[in-house]
Write a protein that holds these residues in place. Structure first.
Motif, PDB file in Angstrom:
ATOM      1  N   THR A  56       0.874  -1.112   0.061  1.00  0.00           N
ATOM      2  CA  THR A  56       0.193  -0.046   0.098  1.00  0.00           C
ATOM      3  C   THR A  56       0.937   1.167   0.165  1.00  0.00           C
ATOM      4  O   THR A  56       1.901   1.343   0.768  1.00  0.00           O
TER       5      THR A  56
ATOM      6  N   LYS B 188      -2.171  -0.928  -3.776  1.00  0.00           N
ATOM      7  CA  LYS B 188      -3.206  -0.242  -3.336  1.00  0.00           C
ATOM      8  C   LYS B 188      -2.688   1.013  -2.990  1.00  0.00           C
ATOM      9  O   LYS B 188      -1.822   1.345  -2.578  1.00  0.00           O
TER      10      LYS B 188
ATOM     11  N   LYS C 275      -3.796   5.153  -1.718  1.00  0.00           N
ATOM     12  CA  LYS C 275      -4.616   6.060  -0.894  1.00  0.00           C
ATOM     13  C   LYS C 275      -4.157   7.323  -0.388  1.00  0.00           C
ATOM     14  O   LYS C 275      -3.070   7.587  -0.410  1.00  0.00           O
TER      15      LYS C 275
END
Length: 248
Positions: free
Chosen positions: A118, A143, A145
């Motif tokens: 991530t 991922k 974010k």
């Protein structure tokens, strides 16, 4: 001169550091007096600066396909991956890249075989750039974010490995309460990292001894990684500190 940083590092990093993989940016020198911790406040410590940097980087990638600079260079990425390989970090271990910048380190982790990785960055343009680079590489197991590490969402936790290449440096240059922001960084790190999890940090603004002090609560030094050295005036020392901590 061992363990001494170049004076330019205290007045501001000589390259980008929102998350480790940023465009090279020259810091202003001598414009502001250092604070009690020795750091002079700088635009390099603000989100506005990095938003502008990654907006430019995103346009450059879209127009020319240039991924941008790698903070601390390719060797810094290889150094961390070699350590993870040496210590047999499972390829399915959850890995968080704190302040991922252009996401190039995420790409390298994925190519090596890591499957639960991530990347976070507080700059939406950085995450958009990372996503574009990852898509171009044909990778799908990463991922991304938009996340401010000092003001985390409640969902971010449970990581086995956390990696920082320049983000803590940038926070140290924030002109608005940098000392408190560093304390919050440590709290956030403790929150997202599992007990016995590993924290790998690379810094050009902090010495080994200073990092030991900053992360003294809840973390213990596991290993110091070798970094390039410089020579000046007959003495030599490291201009970069790379440490591995373990959460206690």
């Amino acid at each position: 001169m061992a363990a001494q940083r170049p004076s330019a590092a205290r007045s501001g990093m000589s390259a980008g550091a929102s998350g480790g993989d940023a465009a090279g940016v020259s810091a202003p020198s001598g414009a502001v007096s250092p604070g009690e911790d020795g750091f002079a406040p700088s635009a390099l410590g603000t989100q506005e600066h990095w938003d502008a940097v990654y907006e430019r980087e995103l346009r450059t990638f879209q127009e020319y396909g240039d991924r941008g600079e790698i903070w601390f260079g390719e060797e810094s990425m290889n150094r961390l991956i070699r350590w993870m390989q040496k210590h047999k970090i499972p390829l399915d271990a959850s890995v968080l890249d704190i302040g991922t910048g252009n996401g190039v380190f995420l790409v390298e982790l994925a190519k090596f075989g890591f499957s639960d990785i991530t990347g976070i960055d507080y700059s939406p343009s950085a995450i958009q750039l990372s996503g574009s680079i990852i898509e171009k590489e044909g990778l799908s197991n990463i991922k991304l974010k938009v996340e401010d590490f000092l003001n985390l969402s409640t969902k971010l936790s449970g990581f086995h490995v956390c990696i920082d290449k320049g983000t803590f440096d940038a926070i140290s240059l924030n002109p608005d309460g940098a000392a408190e922001k560093r304390k919050q960084y440590v709290k956030s790190l403790s929150r997202v990292l599992d007990v016995k999890g590993f924290f790998l940090i690379t810094s050009c603004n902090w010495t080994k001894e200073e990092l030991l002090d900053e992360f003294s609560e809840g973390f213990e030094l596991l290993e110091e990684l070798p970094t390039p050295t410089f020579s000046f005036g007959g003495g030599s020392g490291s201009s970069v500190a790379a440490l591995v901590f373990q959460k206690t």
